[in-house]
Design an enzyme around this catalytic site. Sequence first.
Site, PDB file in Angstrom:
ATOM      1  N   CYS A   6      -0.859  -5.286   6.641  1.00  0.00           N
ATOM      2  CA  CYS A   6      -0.670  -4.108   7.499  1.00  0.00           C
ATOM      3  C   CYS A   6       0.037  -4.497   8.791  1.00  0.00           C
ATOM      4  O   CYS A   6       0.764  -3.691   9.373  1.00  0.00           O
ATOM      5  CB  CYS A   6      -2.010  -3.469   7.828  1.00  0.00           C
ATOM      6  SG  CYS A   6      -3.064  -3.260   6.390  1.00  0.00           S
ATOM      7  N   CYS A  44       0.807  -1.226   0.000  1.00  0.00           N
ATOM      8  CA  CYS A  44       0.000   0.000   0.000  1.00  0.00           C
ATOM      9  C   CYS A  44       0.836   1.270   0.000  1.00  0.00           C
ATOM     10  O   CYS A  44       0.311   2.360  -0.154  1.00  0.00           O
ATOM     11  CB  CYS A  44      -0.916   0.011   1.214  1.00  0.00           C
ATOM     12  SG  CYS A  44       0.028   0.019   2.748  1.00  0.00           S
TER      13      CYS A  44
HETATM   14 FE1  FES Z   1      -1.288   0.406   4.369  1.00  0.00          FE
HETATM   15 FE2  FES Z   1      -2.795  -0.896   6.070  1.00  0.00          FE
HETATM   16  S1  FES Z   1      -3.358  -0.203   4.104  1.00  0.00           S
HETATM   17  S2  FES Z   1      -0.757  -0.310   6.295  1.00  0.00           S
END
Ligand code: FES
Length: 132
Positions: free
Chosen positions: A106, A37
């Site tokens: 995450c 992400c």
């Molecule tokens: Fe990036 Fe959770 S979406 S750390």
Amino acid sequence: MQHGQYTKKVLDYFKNPKHAGDVKNASGVGQVGNPVCGDMMKISIAVKDDRISDIRFKTFGCVAAIGSTEALCRIAKGKKLADAKKITSKDIAKELGGLPGIKMHCSVLGADGLKKAIDDYEKKQRGKKTRK
Ligand code: FES
């Protein structure tokens, strides 16, 4: 993502993280980026007698990253460095009572950040020894 998919503990830790911030005069610091992400995580630790005496985190991550890194800090505090290195995202998810599958990445952020912080500490220790 709906809030309902998070356990109560994830939301509690997200709302009241006790380990947010930086350790003053940290013994080691680790910073990692999440390839999935693009979010960032910084972990700082204080080490005493080969154990983690304090640990804090700063992140640009999501609810799951904050909740799971708070859980990681609670698990890691007081642990020997060798044991703290072995903490995995599975241990973190267990402490939280589960994480939505698409949010597992995450929880890797904190665990990887901690490993880097320990590496950083150990490198500094080796540097001290060779300088003597
Ligand atoms: Fe990036 Fe959770 S979406 S750390």
